[in-house]
Motif scaffolding. Sequence first.
Motif, PDB file in Angstrom:
ATOM      1  N   HIS A 140      38.167  43.920  45.670  1.00 41.54           N
ATOM      2  CA  HIS A 140      38.169  42.489  45.975  1.00 41.54           C
ATOM      3  C   HIS A 140      37.531  42.212  47.336  1.00 41.54           C
ATOM      4  CE1 HIS A 140      40.155  40.970  42.478  1.00 41.54           C
ATOM      5  NE2 HIS A 140      41.280  41.648  42.677  1.00 41.54           N
ATOM      6  N   ALA A 141      37.749  43.120  48.279  1.00 40.97           N
ATOM      7  CA  ALA A 141      37.250  42.891  49.641  1.00 40.97           C
ATOM      8  C   ALA A 141      35.782  43.246  49.805  1.00 40.97           C
ATOM      9  CB  ALA A 141      38.092  43.694  50.630  1.00 40.97           C
ATOM     10  N   GLU A 142      35.338  44.329  49.150  1.00 39.64           N
ATOM     11  CA  GLU A 142      34.006  44.875  49.415  1.00 39.64           C
ATOM     12  C   GLU A 142      33.066  44.832  48.225  1.00 39.64           C
ATOM     13  OE1 GLU A 142      34.369  48.803  51.025  1.00 39.64           O
ATOM     14  OE2 GLU A 142      36.105  48.277  52.246  1.00 39.64           O
ATOM     15  N   GLY A 143      33.619  44.778  47.000  1.00 42.21           N
ATOM     16  CA  GLY A 143      32.788  44.820  45.805  1.00 42.21           C
ATOM     17  C   GLY A 143      32.492  46.244  45.370  1.00 42.21           C
ATOM     18  N   LEU A 144      32.053  46.387  44.140  1.00 39.69           N
ATOM     19  CA  LEU A 144      31.791  47.720  43.593  1.00 39.69           C
ATOM     20  C   LEU A 144      30.583  48.389  44.228  1.00 39.69           C
ATOM     21  CD1 LEU A 144      32.687  47.237  39.834  1.00 39.69           C
ATOM     22  CD2 LEU A 144      33.610  48.997  41.349  1.00 39.69           C
ATOM     23  N   THR A 176      29.639  45.606  36.776  1.00 37.67           N
ATOM     24  CA  THR A 176      30.959  45.239  36.272  1.00 37.67           C
ATOM     25  C   THR A 176      31.561  44.232  37.254  1.00 37.67           C
ATOM     26  OG1 THR A 176      31.233  47.465  35.375  1.00 37.67           O
ATOM     27  CG2 THR A 176      33.223  46.137  35.615  1.00 37.67           C
ATOM     28  N   THR A 177      32.237  43.205  36.747  1.00 39.30           N
ATOM     29  CA  THR A 177      32.816  42.209  37.646  1.00 39.30           C
ATOM     30  C   THR A 177      33.973  42.814  38.439  1.00 39.30           C
ATOM     31  OG1 THR A 177      34.463  41.338  36.098  1.00 39.30           O
ATOM     32  CG2 THR A 177      32.233  40.400  35.976  1.00 39.30           C
ATOM     33  N   ALA A 178      34.137  42.338  39.672  1.00 38.52           N
ATOM     34  CA  ALA A 178      35.266  42.796  40.492  1.00 38.52           C
ATOM     35  C   ALA A 178      36.587  42.465  39.812  1.00 38.52           C
ATOM     36  CB  ALA A 178      35.202  42.150  41.877  1.00 38.52           C
ATOM     37  N   GLN A 179      36.669  41.272  39.199  1.00 38.81           N
ATOM     38  CA  GLN A 179      37.901  40.889  38.517  1.00 38.81           C
ATOM     39  C   GLN A 179      38.202  41.820  37.353  1.00 38.81           C
ATOM     40  OE1 GLN A 179      39.223  36.724  37.438  1.00 38.81           O
ATOM     41  NE2 GLN A 179      38.531  37.372  35.402  1.00 38.81           N
ATOM     42  N   ARG A 183      41.442  44.288  37.347  1.00 36.74           N
ATOM     43  CA  ARG A 183      42.517  44.049  36.382  1.00 36.74           C
ATOM     44  C   ARG A 183      42.741  45.251  35.471  1.00 36.74           C
ATOM     45  NH1 ARG A 183      41.730  37.570  35.016  1.00 36.74           N
ATOM     46  NH2 ARG A 183      42.870  36.867  36.866  1.00 36.74           N
ATOM     47  N   VAL A 184      41.687  45.978  35.151  1.00 38.71           N
ATOM     48  CA  VAL A 184      41.893  47.213  34.384  1.00 38.71           C
ATOM     49  C   VAL A 184      42.541  48.278  35.275  1.00 38.71           C
ATOM     50  CG1 VAL A 184      40.766  49.060  33.106  1.00 38.71           C
ATOM     51  CG2 VAL A 184      40.107  46.706  32.697  1.00 38.71           C
ATOM     52  N   CYS A 185      42.178  48.319  36.559  1.00 36.00           N
ATOM     53  CA  CYS A 185      42.875  49.212  37.496  1.00 36.00           C
ATOM     54  C   CYS A 185      44.377  48.940  37.473  1.00 36.00           C
ATOM     55  CB  CYS A 185      42.356  49.015  38.917  1.00 36.00           C
ATOM     56  SG  CYS A 185      40.739  49.725  39.272  1.00 36.00           S
ATOM     57  N   ALA A 186      44.751  47.657  37.511  1.00 33.62           N
ATOM     58  CA  ALA A 186      46.173  47.300  37.507  1.00 33.62           C
ATOM     59  C   ALA A 186      46.846  47.726  36.206  1.00 33.62           C
ATOM     60  CB  ALA A 186      46.332  45.799  37.725  1.00 33.62           C
ATOM     61  N   ALA A 187      46.141  47.593  35.091  1.00 30.01           N
ATOM     62  CA  ALA A 187      46.705  48.023  33.811  1.00 30.01           C
ATOM     63  C   ALA A 187      46.945  49.531  33.805  1.00 30.01           C
ATOM     64  CB  ALA A 187      45.782  47.616  32.670  1.00 30.01           C
ATOM     65  N   ILE A 188      46.001  50.296  34.356  1.00 30.51           N
ATOM     66  CA  ILE A 188      46.174  51.746  34.448  1.00 30.51           C
ATOM     67  C   ILE A 188      47.356  52.074  35.364  1.00 30.51           C
ATOM     68  CG2 ILE A 188      45.112  53.931  35.126  1.00 30.51           C
ATOM     69  CD1 ILE A 188      42.367  52.594  34.591  1.00 30.51           C
TER      70      ILE A 188
END
Length: 262
Positions: A140-144, A176-179, A183-188
Amino acid sequence: MVSRIVEVNNAALHCQIEGPSDAPVVVFSNSLGTDFRIWDAVVADLAQDFRVLRYDKRGHGLSDDPQDGWSMGELVGDLAALMDHFGISGAAVVGLSVGGLIAQGLAAERPDLVRRMVLSDTAARIGNDDMWNERIARVHAEGLGAMADGILERWFAPDFHNHPDFPMWRNMLVRTTAQGYARVCAAIRDTDLLESTARLSLPVLAVVGDKDGSTPPDMVRETAELISGSSFQIIRGAGHLPCVEKPEVFTSLLREFLKAQG
């Protein structure tokens, strides 16, 4: 071979189905930060003899990036709904990384859909809360783009960084979008399948690249050992995406497994 959009669970998912309509079905679910092109070389071979379905999970590739519905339950439900849409049951499901979590969840919740399973570079529990929270905050802060070099070091063995296709995979990641990524990171982060995976009873092949920096071989082996009768293979000279780095080896192992299971 036609790409299409299918609406499931309030999300439009980009998918592709190909191969003989009367052949056994193989379903592919890919990893965090990738789209279904990571399976291109494998599917080019496999679709001669199998019906193949692959898709971009929500927040990735050409699929929707919805505001709601981002637990592992939704990710599993998306694949279940997609398979129901195409009338698929009793398939071989191949899951890579988070795709492997999705495959395990699907086998536990909808055993009618999964006859056999290939777990590539994945585990029943991946990482820990602190690791995922740090990654979510950073994207969120820096982007991929700022994170890409470190991610690609985990994805690919050192030699592959000089491959002429390497920029393509980097571009896939950073677009890939940051969102979607976060959100997939959070699901993992919120997923622990140790108990449900240990209750599974179906043929399983677990494979991993020996240079995998995300889910190392011992982690993948431990998950395979949860499932009675599973087999385990290490792919030499590959990182987290052996289907990209060593597609011939990956496809050979997959074909042997499918043949052995009838």
